[in-house]
Design an enzyme around this catalytic site. Structure first.
Site, PDB file in Angstrom:
ATOM      1  N   LYS A  30       0.813  -1.214   0.000  1.00  0.00           N
ATOM      2  CA  LYS A  30       0.000   0.000   0.000  1.00  0.00           C
ATOM      3  C   LYS A  30       0.851   1.270   0.000  1.00  0.00           C
ATOM      4  CE  LYS A  30      -1.195   1.693   3.754  1.00  0.00           C
ATOM      5  NZ  LYS A  30      -1.685   2.136   5.071  1.00  0.00           N
ATOM      6  N   THR A  31       1.836   1.355   0.889  1.00  0.00           N
ATOM      7  CA  THR A  31       2.632   2.586   1.012  1.00  0.00           C
ATOM      8  C   THR A  31       3.374   2.880  -0.287  1.00  0.00           C
ATOM      9  OG1 THR A  31       2.898   2.116   3.372  1.00  0.00           O
ATOM     10  CG2 THR A  31       4.350   3.769   2.422  1.00  0.00           C
ATOM     11  N   ASP A 216      -5.112   8.189   3.500  1.00  0.00           N
ATOM     12  CA  ASP A 216      -4.586   6.870   3.848  1.00  0.00           C
ATOM     13  C   ASP A 216      -5.411   6.285   4.999  1.00  0.00           C
ATOM     14  OD1 ASP A 216      -2.880   4.695   3.779  1.00  0.00           O
ATOM     15  OD2 ASP A 216      -1.383   5.618   5.075  1.00  0.00           O
ATOM     16  N   GLU A 217      -5.459   4.962   5.103  1.00  0.00           N
ATOM     17  CA  GLU A 217      -6.188   4.259   6.175  1.00  0.00           C
ATOM     18  C   GLU A 217      -7.632   4.771   6.282  1.00  0.00           C
ATOM     19  OE1 GLU A 217      -4.898   1.716   7.389  1.00  0.00           O
ATOM     20  OE2 GLU A 217      -2.744   1.936   7.690  1.00  0.00           O
ATOM     21  N   GLN A 247      -9.542  -4.670   7.620  1.00  0.00           N
ATOM     22  CA  GLN A 247      -8.650  -4.318   8.732  1.00  0.00           C
ATOM     23  C   GLN A 247      -9.190  -3.135   9.540  1.00  0.00           C
ATOM     24  OE1 GLN A 247      -4.229  -4.829   8.015  1.00  0.00           O
ATOM     25  NE2 GLN A 247      -4.902  -4.727   5.886  1.00  0.00           N
ATOM     26  N   ARG A 609      -0.266 -10.939  10.151  1.00  0.00           N
ATOM     27  CA  ARG A 609       1.031 -10.404  10.602  1.00  0.00           C
ATOM     28  C   ARG A 609       2.143 -11.422  10.345  1.00  0.00           C
ATOM     29  NH1 ARG A 609      -0.103  -6.124   9.575  1.00  0.00           N
ATOM     30  NH2 ARG A 609      -2.026  -7.102   8.875  1.00  0.00           N
TER      31      ARG A 609
END
Length: 669
Positions: A30-31, A216-217, A247, A609
């Site tokens: 994503k980043t 973002d998010e 998420q 994770r």
């Protein structure tokens, strides 16, 4: 791939006009997509300072700014505006806040300033401290502001007498802030929304500062942030939001997953790009994650696809109780640390509630394995735990003056500061321990008459429980002591929020459980004793401070909640306590519906994770007030193993067994 981007990433980066929703699955890069897209806008002629990107943390904003600078080179004088929501709102307020009756150079109050103001307000409206403390008031005001409830509406949503008092104080508090020319942290968002809503020219001016807005998010936005984004993007409609509804785990903090779910309805001409290729986890781990999250009712249809095929199949381990679970996890980590190239920082133990790590801390210490409790203090550093340990220390050795001073009026029993001062002065002048003075009050004439019976009662209490301690059975002893001193009522007095009360009470219960587990341990070399138990607790080598980034730099096994683990990754992950009532949490089980969906998303975050190896474990019995109680495996374990239909039957059988046990054998007439 062009520029190292896969086709979906490339599509997100190349879509430069109109509304765009980028559904970025866990581990999907994503980043990288966000920063490449900003760089692409600039390469296609957009001036850098006409781009606004907002995110939720200073760390995320700084990382984004750094990556964009690397892509563009340092020669660019103009830079995109990359900041947190709150930082951007400070700018809006600096430009327009006089319209709301505040000075242009307003102050932003920190927590200490807020508490002083709250104390002043409560004094003005003559609210006794036992009814509403400054901290309680600020907690309630914070909840209202998160839900965009302003002072005029607070009274109508207040449900209890305490909330009605808080609503009255909220009006005074907000007026006092304005009179002081100040705002608090939550006001940065609320007052910015007021400006954008009430003043069309201000809204046009703010929206006109930028030609592109990137969020973002997006799944973590609350209602106020959602409306600010809409106001800033309506003019140019070049809105790109990035996030993952799977998420969304901060509902308790005001975040609304509906914002990302209904983006296409809010912006009908929106393009939707799904980033589904996962570069973090093996196929075996992602198989579990996909199977689990498919059970959520409302979500965007997507599936994580592994860039790394194969992998070790995740394990589900059942253990007799939580102590054996902790021993097994610690032993497994110790074995794997013997493999070449494996380091402590490669491991994470993830749990749902803050009291769970106690058993794992104990086992990791015993094996001398380095660990760090991420995002919070050690279990043994919590106030309620320190209070109970201080009681045990005094029972073990009443001359422990530090512990004695901690508990002498805790919970309050009428032994005030002046009485303690007089007792300490006498102990110092006579050169004797404080405990000796407590037993000879006739030697302390300066004591007020009202304090004497309280001190005598305290001494009798300690002597009685010291006598019991000499006979063993420490867990029942501590249970009885907790009841006698009224510790549960004290927690209710100190902490206004039911969730905080429950969390702290759970820590109290965990101390009892730790004592019971210690007594039950089969140790040929040493019989159980209070001194032995307290000695084990003192062996800790705890990390000071709770800054997540600094903690994670240590070469240590990470112990953290599932919430704290979001955004991180580890080669080896242990998700522990996979039991109904823990994950999903019992409050969510009672609420059902969306609450269970959020718990499932939390479980999904935990699973994703893991990079190489995932272990899920549960205890078949778990201590409850020093006594073992049967557990039910988490419904999520049934779902990830394709047996979701079996859960209802297992849960029903467990409840029936509990009913039979509680009713007991029938008495004959």
């Amino acid at each position: 791939m062009a520029n190292g981007l896969n086709p979906s990433q490339e599509q997100a980066v190349r879509t430069l006009k109109g509304p765009l929703l980028v559904l970025a699955g866990a581990g999907s890069g994503k980043t990288r997509v966000v920063t490449f897209r900003i760089a692409e806008l600039i390469r296609h002629g957009t001036l850098p300072n006409r781009i606004l990107a907002v995110t939720f943390t200073n760390k995320a904003a700084a990382e984004m700014q750094h990556r964009v600078a690397e892509l563009l080179g340092a020669r660019k004088k103009l830079k995109p505006k990359i900041s947190t929501f709150h930082s951007h709102c400070v700018g809006i307020l600096r430009r327009h806040i006089p319209r709301l009756g505040y000075p242009e150079k307003f102050a932003i109050y920190d927590r200490g300033d807020q508490e002083s103001l709250a104390r002043q307000v409560l004094r003005e409206i003559k609210v006794p401290g036992e009814l509403l403390r400054p901290g309680d008031l600020l907690s309630q005001i914070g909840q209202w502001k998160t839900r965009a409830v302003r002072p005029p509406e607070a009274a109508s949503v207040a449900a209890t007498d305490k909330e009605h008092l808080a609503a009255m104080a909220y009006r005074r508090y907000q007026k006092a802030l304005q009179l002081a020319g100040a705002v608090d942290f939550d006001d940065l968002l609320l007052l910015s929304e007021d400006i954008l809503t009430r003043f069309p020219d201000a809204r046009q001016a703010e929206a006109g500062l930028f030609d592109h807005l990137l969020v973002d998010e997006y799944q973590d936005t609350n209602a106020t942030q959602y409306r600010i984004v809409k106001a800033l993007a309506l003019r140019h409609r070049n809105l790109c939001v990035v996030g993952d509804d799977d998420q969304s785990i901060y509902g308790w903090r005001g975040a609304e997953v509906e914002h990302i779910l209904r983006f296409a309805q809010d912006w009908p001409d929106a393009r939707v790009v799904r980033l589904e290729e996962n570069y973090r986890s093996t196929a075996a781990i992602l198989d579990l994650a996909n199977r689990l999250i498919a059970h959520n009712r409302k979500r965007h249809d997507k599936v994580l696809r592994p860039a790394r095929p194969g992998g070790e199949k995740p394990r589900i381990d059942q253990h007799k109780d939580e102590t054996i679970e902790a021993q097994a996890v610690a032993a497994d980590i110790a074995r794997r640390l013997k493999d070449p190239g494996v380091e402590p920082r490669d491991f994470a133990i993830l749990f749902r509630t803050n009291e769970q790590p106690r058993a794992f801390e104990t086992e990791l210490r015993r094996l001398k394995l380095p660990y760090v409790l991420v995002g919070g203090m050690s279990f043994f550093d919590r106030k309620e735990v320190r209070d109970l340990v201080a009681y045990l220390k005094v029972l073990n050795n009443p001359r422990d003056e530090v512990s004695l001073l901690r508990i002498i009026n805790n919970p309050p029993r009428g032994i005030g500061a002046k009485a303690v001062e007089a007792l300490l002065a006498r102990a110092v002048s006579q050169g004797v321990p404080l405990w000796d003075v407590l037993g000879k009050l006739a030697d302390v004439p300066e004591l007020l008459p009202s304090a004497r019976p309280a001190i005598e009662s305290f001494v009798r209490l300690i002597e009685e429980f010291r006598g019991r301690a000499a006979k063993g059975a420490y867990a029942p002893l501590l249970r009885d002591l907790i009841v006698r001193v009224g510790y549960e009522a004290e927690l209710r007095r100190l902490y206004a929020e039911p969730e905080e009360q429950a969390a702290r009470w759970a820590s109290v219960e965990e101390v009892v459980n730790a004592l019971a587990a210690y007594e039950a341990r089969d140790d040929e070399d040493e019989s159980p004793s209070l001194a032995g138990f307290l000695g084990e607790l003192m062996l800790s080598d705890r990390d000071a401070g709770d800054e997540k980034e600094r903690q994670l730099k240590r070469d240590a096994i990470a112990l953290m909640t599932l919430h704290a683990a979001k955004g991180l990754e580890f080669p080896y992950v242990y998700m522990v306590g996979m039991e109904e009532g823990l994950l999903p949490h019992h409050r969510s089980v009672a609420a059902e519906g969306e609450a269970i969906d959020e718990e499932r998303r939390l479980c999904y975050v935990g699973i994703t994770r893991a990079k190489e190896r995932l272990t899920l474990s549960l205890a078949l019995t778990r201590m409850k007030w020093g006594k073992p109680r049967d557990t039910i495996p988490s419904r999520f374990l049934f779902e990830i193993t394709g047996q979701a239909d079996s859960f209802a039957k297992v849960a029903a059988e467990k409840k029936a067994a509990e009913r039979r046990a509680s009713s007991g054998p029938r008495r004959r007439s």
